[in-house]
Design a protein around this motif. Sequence first.
Motif, PDB file in Angstrom:
ATOM      1  N   VAL A 169       0.939  -1.037  -0.025  1.00  0.00           N
ATOM      2  CA  VAL A 169      -0.141   0.108  -0.855  1.00  0.00           C
ATOM      3  C   VAL A 169       0.512   1.184   0.149  1.00  0.00           C
ATOM      4  N   PRO A 170       1.066   1.652  -1.150  1.00  0.00           N
ATOM      5  CA  PRO A 170       1.799   3.077  -0.852  1.00  0.00           C
ATOM      6  C   PRO A 170       0.679   4.223  -0.505  1.00  0.00           C
ATOM      7  N   LEU A 171       1.823   4.988   0.284  1.00  0.00           N
ATOM      8  CA  LEU A 171       0.516   5.848   1.094  1.00  0.00           C
ATOM      9  C   LEU A 171       1.487   7.593   1.006  1.00  0.00           C
ATOM     10  N   GLU A 172       0.880   8.551   0.625  1.00  0.00           N
ATOM     11  CA  GLU A 172       1.746   9.522   0.573  1.00  0.00           C
ATOM     12  C   GLU A 172       1.405  10.124   2.212  1.00  0.00           C
ATOM     13  N   CYS A 173       2.830  11.030   2.425  1.00  0.00           N
ATOM     14  CA  CYS A 173       3.010  11.817   4.125  1.00  0.00           C
ATOM     15  C   CYS A 173       1.412  12.938   3.933  1.00  0.00           C
ATOM     16  N   GLU A 174       0.679  12.263   3.640  1.00  0.00           N
ATOM     17  CA  GLU A 174      -0.432  13.273   3.647  1.00  0.00           C
ATOM     18  C   GLU A 174      -1.438  13.413   4.913  1.00  0.00           C
ATOM     19  N   PHE A 175      -2.117  14.460   4.914  1.00  0.00           N
ATOM     20  CA  PHE A 175      -2.995  14.555   5.818  1.00  0.00           C
ATOM     21  C   PHE A 175      -4.007  13.228   5.579  1.00  0.00           C
ATOM     22  N   PHE A 176      -5.097  13.328   4.858  1.00  0.00           N
ATOM     23  CA  PHE A 176      -6.206  13.173   3.661  1.00  0.00           C
ATOM     24  C   PHE A 176      -5.257  11.755   3.260  1.00  0.00           C
ATOM     25  N   ALA A 177      -4.582  11.596   3.151  1.00  0.00           N
ATOM     26  CA  ALA A 177      -4.428  10.302   2.604  1.00  0.00           C
ATOM     27  C   ALA A 177      -4.381   9.055   3.286  1.00  0.00           C
ATOM     28  N   LEU A 178      -4.352   9.436   4.570  1.00  0.00           N
ATOM     29  CA  LEU A 178      -4.813   8.158   5.265  1.00  0.00           C
ATOM     30  C   LEU A 178      -6.267   8.142   6.019  1.00  0.00           C
ATOM     31  N   ARG A 179      -6.965   8.772   5.677  1.00  0.00           N
ATOM     32  CA  ARG A 179      -8.683   8.952   5.936  1.00  0.00           C
ATOM     33  C   ARG A 179      -8.999   7.533   4.606  1.00  0.00           C
ATOM     34  N   GLY A 180      -8.365   6.939   3.213  1.00  0.00           N
ATOM     35  CA  GLY A 180      -8.867   6.142   3.207  1.00  0.00           C
ATOM     36  C   GLY A 180      -8.398   4.557   3.475  1.00  0.00           C
ATOM     37  N   VAL A 181      -7.628   4.610   4.209  1.00  0.00           N
ATOM     38  CA  VAL A 181      -6.709   3.837   4.141  1.00  0.00           C
ATOM     39  C   VAL A 181      -7.634   2.329   4.717  1.00  0.00           C
ATOM     40  N   ALA A 182      -8.107   2.134   5.984  1.00  0.00           N
ATOM     41  CA  ALA A 182      -8.920   1.994   6.792  1.00  0.00           C
ATOM     42  C   ALA A 182     -10.159   1.383   5.737  1.00  0.00           C
ATOM     43  N   MET A 183     -10.363   2.063   4.461  1.00  0.00           N
ATOM     44  CA  MET A 183     -11.353   0.871   3.668  1.00  0.00           C
ATOM     45  C   MET A 183     -11.029   0.290   2.940  1.00  0.00           C
ATOM     46  N   LEU A 184      -9.660   0.586   2.774  1.00  0.00           N
ATOM     47  CA  LEU A 184      -8.522   0.053   1.542  1.00  0.00           C
ATOM     48  C   LEU A 184      -8.171  -1.830   2.296  1.00  0.00           C
ATOM     49  N   ILE A 185      -7.822  -1.160   3.659  1.00  0.00           N
ATOM     50  CA  ILE A 185      -7.481  -2.906   4.626  1.00  0.00           C
ATOM     51  C   ILE A 185      -8.648  -3.458   5.017  1.00  0.00           C
ATOM     52  N   GLU A 186      -9.813  -3.068   4.653  1.00  0.00           N
ATOM     53  CA  GLU A 186     -11.446  -3.388   4.810  1.00  0.00           C
ATOM     54  C   GLU A 186     -12.019  -4.436   3.895  1.00  0.00           C
ATOM     55  N   THR A 187     -11.202  -3.364   2.487  1.00  0.00           N
ATOM     56  CA  THR A 187     -11.329  -4.224   1.937  1.00  0.00           C
ATOM     57  C   THR A 187     -11.018  -5.552   1.157  1.00  0.00           C
ATOM     58  N   ILE A 188      -9.048  -5.267   1.699  1.00  0.00           N
ATOM     59  CA  ILE A 188      -8.480  -7.202   1.661  1.00  0.00           C
ATOM     60  C   ILE A 188      -8.945  -8.071   2.753  1.00  0.00           C
ATOM     61  N   ASP A 189      -8.583  -7.087   4.299  1.00  0.00           N
ATOM     62  CA  ASP A 189     -10.207  -8.005   4.497  1.00  0.00           C
ATOM     63  C   ASP A 189     -11.163  -9.536   4.036  1.00  0.00           C
ATOM     64  N   LYS A 190     -12.014  -8.313   2.759  1.00  0.00           N
ATOM     65  CA  LYS A 190     -13.385  -8.729   2.358  1.00  0.00           C
ATOM     66  C   LYS A 190     -12.634  -9.981   1.897  1.00  0.00           C
ATOM     67  N   VAL A 191     -11.996  -9.418   0.980  1.00  0.00           N
ATOM     68  CA  VAL A 191     -11.329 -10.228  -0.357  1.00  0.00           C
ATOM     69  C   VAL A 191     -10.605 -11.951   0.271  1.00  0.00           C
ATOM     70  N   ARG A 192      -9.365 -11.582   1.986  1.00  0.00           N
ATOM     71  CA  ARG A 192      -9.832 -13.188   2.048  1.00  0.00           C
ATOM     72  C   ARG A 192     -10.453 -13.393   2.980  1.00  0.00           C
ATOM     73  N   ASP A 193     -11.567 -12.583   3.194  1.00  0.00           N
ATOM     74  CA  ASP A 193     -12.636 -13.642   3.743  1.00  0.00           C
ATOM     75  C   ASP A 193     -13.503 -14.698   2.259  1.00  0.00           C
ATOM     76  N   ARG A 194     -13.441 -13.674   1.779  1.00  0.00           N
ATOM     77  CA  ARG A 194     -14.189 -15.006   0.313  1.00  0.00           C
ATOM     78  C   ARG A 194     -13.648 -15.195  -0.339  1.00  0.00           C
ATOM     79  N   LEU A 195     -12.766 -14.414  -0.856  1.00  0.00           N
ATOM     80  CA  LEU A 195     -11.829 -15.488  -2.275  1.00  0.00           C
ATOM     81  C   LEU A 195     -10.639 -15.349  -2.568  1.00  0.00           C
TER      82      LEU A 195
END
Length: 294
Positions: A184-210
């Motif tokens: 996960v490339p992550l820009e060192c800028e505050f707003f870049a942090l906001r969507g990471v939780a959603m991405l991790i959740e998506t990865i968890d769903k893929v791990r669980d289902r696919l």
Amino acid sequence: MAVSKRGATTTSDDETPMGPTGRPYHGFPTPPKLDGHGPARIISLCNQKGGVGKTTTTINLAAALAAYGRKVLAVDFDPQGAMSAGLGIQTHEIPTIYDLLLDSKRDPKEVVVHSRVENLDVIPANIDLSAAEVHLVNEVAREQSLSRALRGVSADYDVVLIDCQPSLGLLTVNALTASHGVIVPLECEFFALRGVAMLIETIDKVRDRLNPTITLDGVLATMFDARTLHSREVLERVVDAFGDDVLETVIGRTVKFPDASVSGMPITEFAPEHAAAQAYLRLARELVARGAVA
């Protein structure tokens, strides 16, 4: 305490320097040569936020791994085709990843393009890929289309890097389903942090289902500027949130990246002595040391 030009700190001349992430700054050894090649470990570079360095990292990490003797396949999975362009590949009149997704009988080796960089091949993309989600939506096992497409070539490489589009749609789910790991490339800028939780959740769903075997290979801090308090604070928060999942290598902000892209070359060849080129070589060594790459 002193601060180096690259953002590392030391408490005395005799102590191990501390890197920007607040951990000891390891050099990581030069990877040993491989006796043979394949099968590949497939890694997606993924973040639904645009402009965080996914394409830049895919290009330059691929070139760095290739420089260490790894056979690398870079898959452009973004309809913008920026990765293909960044490696100097014209995509208007050649088959692309879109053709592989839609034609299950096509030999994927017909779509592979040899880049100017030794040991680095590319499966390119262009704007046609933007129609793929519409075509795939009614397909059986549509989330596994990319996995099927790569099956015929992955044995020829040591690592496959997938440059994902800035989205959490069907194409990104395809990439995650096909992958063994995610960076996960992550820009060192505050707003870049906001969507990471959603991405991790998506990865968890893929791990669980696919794809139960997918792992987080690391969070890569990009566009870091040690001169600004904001960059340092964001990086500190990233380390607090993800701990050892944050890669020790940090990619700094520099105008050399767009210059290299215009030239159709990775920065490791465009400006091999530049700090940014050395950072990607270090990233390649770190991923080998961590076991993410052979």
